[in-house]
Design a protein around this motif. Structure first.
Motif, PDB file in Angstrom:
ATOM      1  N   ASP A  38      -9.299  17.597 -35.127  1.00 57.21           N
ATOM      2  CA  ASP A  38      -7.934  17.943 -35.506  1.00 57.21           C
ATOM      3  C   ASP A  38      -7.400  17.041 -36.610  1.00 57.21           C
ATOM      4  O   ASP A  38      -7.416  15.824 -36.496  1.00 57.21           O
ATOM      5  CB  ASP A  38      -6.990  17.851 -34.302  1.00 57.21           C
ATOM      6  CG  ASP A  38      -7.139  19.022 -33.347  1.00 57.21           C
ATOM      7  OD1 ASP A  38      -6.656  18.909 -32.217  1.00 57.21           O
ATOM      8  OD2 ASP A  38      -7.745  20.035 -33.750  1.00 57.21           O
ATOM      9  N   TRP A  40      -3.807  16.048 -38.434  1.00 64.63           N
ATOM     10  CA  TRP A  40      -2.419  16.046 -38.002  1.00 64.63           C
ATOM     11  C   TRP A  40      -1.523  15.513 -39.112  1.00 64.63           C
ATOM     12  O   TRP A  40      -1.955  14.783 -40.001  1.00 64.63           O
ATOM     13  CB  TRP A  40      -2.244  15.197 -36.737  1.00 64.63           C
ATOM     14  CG  TRP A  40      -2.800  13.804 -36.832  1.00 64.63           C
ATOM     15  CD1 TRP A  40      -4.065  13.396 -36.515  1.00 64.63           C
ATOM     16  CD2 TRP A  40      -2.117  12.644 -37.307  1.00 64.63           C
ATOM     17  NE1 TRP A  40      -4.213  12.054 -36.753  1.00 64.63           N
ATOM     18  CE2 TRP A  40      -3.036  11.562 -37.233  1.00 64.63           C
ATOM     19  CE3 TRP A  40      -0.824  12.397 -37.766  1.00 64.63           C
ATOM     20  CZ2 TRP A  40      -2.683  10.265 -37.620  1.00 64.63           C
ATOM     21  CZ3 TRP A  40      -0.470  11.108 -38.149  1.00 64.63           C
ATOM     22  CH2 TRP A  40      -1.409  10.053 -38.068  1.00 64.63           C
ATOM     23  N   SER A 224       6.217  19.669 -30.659  1.00 62.90           N
ATOM     24  CA  SER A 224       6.067  19.229 -32.050  1.00 62.90           C
ATOM     25  C   SER A 224       7.324  18.607 -32.652  1.00 62.90           C
ATOM     26  O   SER A 224       7.280  18.145 -33.795  1.00 62.90           O
ATOM     27  CB  SER A 224       5.646  20.426 -32.922  1.00 62.90           C
ATOM     28  OG  SER A 224       6.596  21.466 -32.839  1.00 62.90           O
ATOM     29  N   ARG A 259       5.961  17.359 -36.083  1.00 70.04           N
ATOM     30  CA  ARG A 259       4.504  17.224 -36.147  1.00 70.04           C
ATOM     31  C   ARG A 259       3.854  18.591 -36.355  1.00 70.04           C
ATOM     32  O   ARG A 259       4.186  19.549 -35.658  1.00 70.04           O
ATOM     33  CB  ARG A 259       3.960  16.582 -34.876  1.00 70.04           C
ATOM     34  CG  ARG A 259       2.465  16.232 -34.919  1.00 70.04           C
ATOM     35  CD  ARG A 259       2.038  15.561 -33.636  1.00 70.04           C
ATOM     36  NE  ARG A 259       0.605  15.254 -33.639  1.00 70.04           N
ATOM     37  CZ  ARG A 259       0.088  14.060 -33.832  1.00 70.04           C
ATOM     38  NH1 ARG A 259       0.909  13.046 -34.049  1.00 70.04           N
ATOM     39  NH2 ARG A 259      -1.200  13.850 -33.810  1.00 70.04           N
TER      40      ARG A 259
END
Length: 260
Positions: A38, A40, A224, A259
């Motif tokens: 992932d 980010w 998020s 996020r």
């Protein structure tokens, strides 16, 4: 010059001075550890209101600084603060920028012929860093980083009086400091978390010393989006000829981390 007029440099200690930068700690809201595949990214607009103490000077004229949070809010014309941090697995790369424009005016003590003074002051600070998560657990992270902070200050001081011509002095400085630091987070439960961190730099390269530290309490609105409220301090000790900044700024900070 009265204490309020010493604003010409103080608010820059702010990170500006503004640093770097509540952004030190709110760029990465805590979440469960991502899988190694992932990428980010976290973007954090934030605000920081400061009180500032210390000494500052321009053209060899040094004045003590004692500026309240109320003075800061009254003299602010425009500001913008934004931090971002992204990465892959344990690696992190970030940037934190602060811009502020201020204007202040007031009366001068008698004896010089000048009765009034105005100060126009602009500041810009930006830090870039690269770091590595030395701790990466489901409920806790700790990132160590190295980076550099760019600082720019510009000011114009005008003094006037009924029997003298207006005099103006202006100056601007820019410099780059190396910095090292750490920031981390710990989840209290599914909603609440704590973040903290700071950095230190200068080491005589440009500034003799520049540092900052932040602690914040956060709340997850969604997976998020998180809000944060905290307290931040920053100190700068920089001089170049007759240009001097030796101040500590501190005050509450608010941020919203998103996020992706």
């Amino acid at each position: 010059m009265n204490a309020k007029l010493a604003l010409l440099l103080a608010l820059a200690s702010t990170s500006a001075f503004a640093g770097t930068p509540i952004s030190e700690t709110i760029t990465t809201p805590p979440t469960s550890a991502a899988s190694p595949s992932d990428w980010w990214l976290t973007i954090t607009p934030y605000g920081w209101v400061t009180a500032t103490e210390g000494d500052m000077g321009v053209a060899g004229q040094i004045a003590p600084v004692d500026i309240s949070m109320r003075d800061t809010l009254e003299d602010l014309e425009m500001s913008f603060m934004l931090a971002a941090e992204g990465g892959f697995d344990r690696w992190a790369f970030g940037i934190d920028g602060i811009f502020g424009a201020f204007s202040s005016g007031g009366q001068l003590p008698p004896g010089t012929g000048f009765t009034n003074a105005t100060v126009d002051f602009d500041q810009f600070f930006a830090r870039v860093h690269a770091g590595y998560q030395v701790i990466k657990e489901d409920h806790a992270t700790l990132t160590a980083f190295v980076g550099a902070r760019f600082s720019y200050l510009s000011m114009e001081i005008a003094v006037s009086g009924p029997t003298v011509e207006t005099e103006r002095r202006d100056d601007s400085k820019s410099w780059i400091d190396p910095v090292v630091g750490m920031h981390g987070s710990w989840e209290i439960n599914d909603c609440w978390f704590i973040q903290g961190g700071g950095d230190i730099g200068g080491f005589g390269v440009s500034s003799d010393l520049i540092w900052q530290a932040t602690v914040a309490l956060g709340y997850h609105f969604t997976d998020s989006v998180a809000g944060l409220i905290g307290y931040r301090g920053m100190g700068v000790d920089y001089s170049d000829g007759g240009f001097l900044v030796d101040t500590i700024a501190h005050g509450p900070a608010l941020g919203l981390s998103i996020r992706f």
